[in-house]
Design a protein around this motif. Structure first.
Motif, short mmCIF file in Angstrom:
data_model
loop_
_atom_site.label_atom_id
_atom_site.label_comp_id
_atom_site.label_asym_id
_atom_site.label_seq_id
_atom_site.Cartn_x
_atom_site.Cartn_y
_atom_site.Cartn_z
N GLU A 158 8.55 6.77 -4.15
CA GLU A 158 7.98 6.45 -2.84
C GLU A 158 7.21 5.14 -2.89
O GLU A 158 7.17 4.38 -1.91
N ASP A 159 6.61 4.84 -4.04
CA ASP A 159 5.92 3.56 -4.20
C ASP A 159 6.91 2.40 -4.14
O ASP A 159 6.60 1.33 -3.60
N ALA A 197 7.56 1.75 -0.60
CA ALA A 197 6.44 1.05 0.00
C ALA A 197 6.51 -0.45 -0.28
O ALA A 197 6.19 -1.28 0.58
N ARG A 211 0.84 -1.20 0.00
CA ARG A 211 0.00 0.00 0.00
C ARG A 211 0.87 1.24 0.00
O ARG A 211 1.76 1.40 0.84
N ALA A 212 0.64 2.11 -0.98
CA ALA A 212 1.33 3.39 -1.01
C ALA A 212 0.82 4.30 0.10
O ALA A 212 -0.19 4.01 0.75
N GLN A 220 6.72 10.32 -6.82
CA GLN A 220 5.75 9.43 -6.19
C GLN A 220 6.03 7.97 -6.53
O GLN A 220 5.91 7.08 -5.68
N LEU A 245 -0.33 -1.58 -4.76
CA LEU A 245 0.80 -1.72 -5.67
C LEU A 245 1.16 -3.20 -5.81
O LEU A 245 1.64 -3.82 -4.86
N THR A 286 -3.01 3.56 -2.43
CA THR A 286 -2.99 2.85 -3.71
C THR A 286 -2.38 1.47 -3.53
O THR A 286 -1.30 1.32 -2.94
N TYR A 335 3.72 -0.32 -11.84
CA TYR A 335 3.49 1.06 -11.41
C TYR A 335 2.00 1.32 -11.22
O TYR A 335 1.16 0.69 -11.88
N ARG A 336 1.67 2.25 -10.35
CA ARG A 336 0.28 2.69 -10.28
C ARG A 336 -0.18 3.05 -11.69
O ARG A 336 0.54 3.68 -12.47
N SER A 345 -1.91 -3.28 -10.39
CA SER A 345 -1.98 -2.21 -9.40
C SER A 345 -3.23 -1.36 -9.60
O SER A 345 -3.85 -1.39 -10.67
#
Length: 271
Positions: free
Chosen positions: A82-83, A86, A13-14, A79, A20, A18, A62-63, A68
């Motif tokens: 950062e994902d 996560a 979870r981001a 971002q 992932l 979100t 990727y988101r 995802s």
């Protein structure tokens, strides 16, 4: 090329919730493999096993791609970085090697710059520092990719990825031409994320030993970017594949994977 590999998904979870999807295979030290713009983990099909003699490979969707979530917002290279963190947190991995190509190389720059304690060694492929300092593709490339005919645009993208001589013996299908399941808003988000990337000021802060690879005939991310990155990141070594286009990691797979493996396992790599 091999066919699409079927790997089980796990989910992280981001920060914004979100989901992932990520995939892990092989045994050994963790190696994160980051794909190009608007692509999912299949970018690495047929390549990731090259590293399984020493590493376990970790990919992610990727988101906006693959399994995802596909939110309306949150598309930036910062971002995405950062994902990645996560995903590492979800796997309980404190430190990993990171290999990013194309937009994945842009994401990897932020991972190493903002989270130096999480990156043991860094490999950047066919990528750019972005911003006004980066060398961008020329207008003819942008026009070719923006053609209204989807088949013509796809053919133009394929030609930018692979040399004609290589394609005669490797007719596809190719895994690097975008995730067909990515919705339009996600594809736009990825495009903007890549276009808006600018890590120039952060690059001198990357203290991780870094290998930079590039195709000499790359018109998607011109090879002049290799020298820019090398001059900006303190501890670097570089290699140019003179005849390769953007997807050097496939076209020059044997040499490229061997170079990466040697770099990751060379003396001092445990530092």
């Amino acid at each position: 090329m091999t066919g699409t590999e079927r790997l089980p998904h796990a989910f992280a979870r981001a920060q914004d919730g979100t989901a992932l999807a990520h995939q892990r295979s092989g045994d050994g030290a963790p190696l994160v493999l980051l794909a190009g713009q608007a692509n999912n983990h299949h970018w690495w099909d047929g390549i990731r096993e090259d590293f399984h003699g020493t590493h376990s490979t970790i990919t992610m969707d990727y988101r906006g791609t693959g399994a995802s979530d596909k939110p309306e917002t949150g598309y930036s290279t910062e971002q995405f970085a950062e994902d990645v963190i996560a995903v590492l947190d979800a796997l309980g991995i404190e430190r990993a090697d990171v290999y990013g190509t194309s937009m994945g190389g842009r994401v990897a720059q932020w991972v190493a710059a903002r989270h130096p304690e999480r990156v043991r060694r860094l490999v950047l492929g066919c990528t750019s520092p972005g911003g006004r300092h980066g060398v961008e593709r020329d207008a003819s490339v942008r026009r070719a990719l923006a053609q209204p005919d989807p088949q013509a645009a796809r053919e133009a993208l394929t030609d930018l990825m692979y040399s004609p001589s290589w394609r005669t013996t490797h007719p596809g299908p190719y895994n690097t031409l975008g995730d067909p399941g990515a919705p339009p808003h996600a594809r736009r988000g990825h495009l903007l994320a890549s276009n808006r990337h600018d890590a120039w000021d952060a690059l001198p802060g990357i203290t991780t030993p870094t290998l930079i690879l590039h195709g000499g005939q790359d018109r998607m991310a011109p090879p002049d970017n290799l020298a820019l990155l090398a001059a900006r990141i303190p501890d670097t070594r570089t290699h140019l594949f003179p005849e390769a286009r953007h997807a050097y990691f496939e076209e020059c797979r044997a040499e490229a994977s061997a170079l990466v493996s040697a770099f990751l396992t060379s003396p001092g790599a445990s530092n």
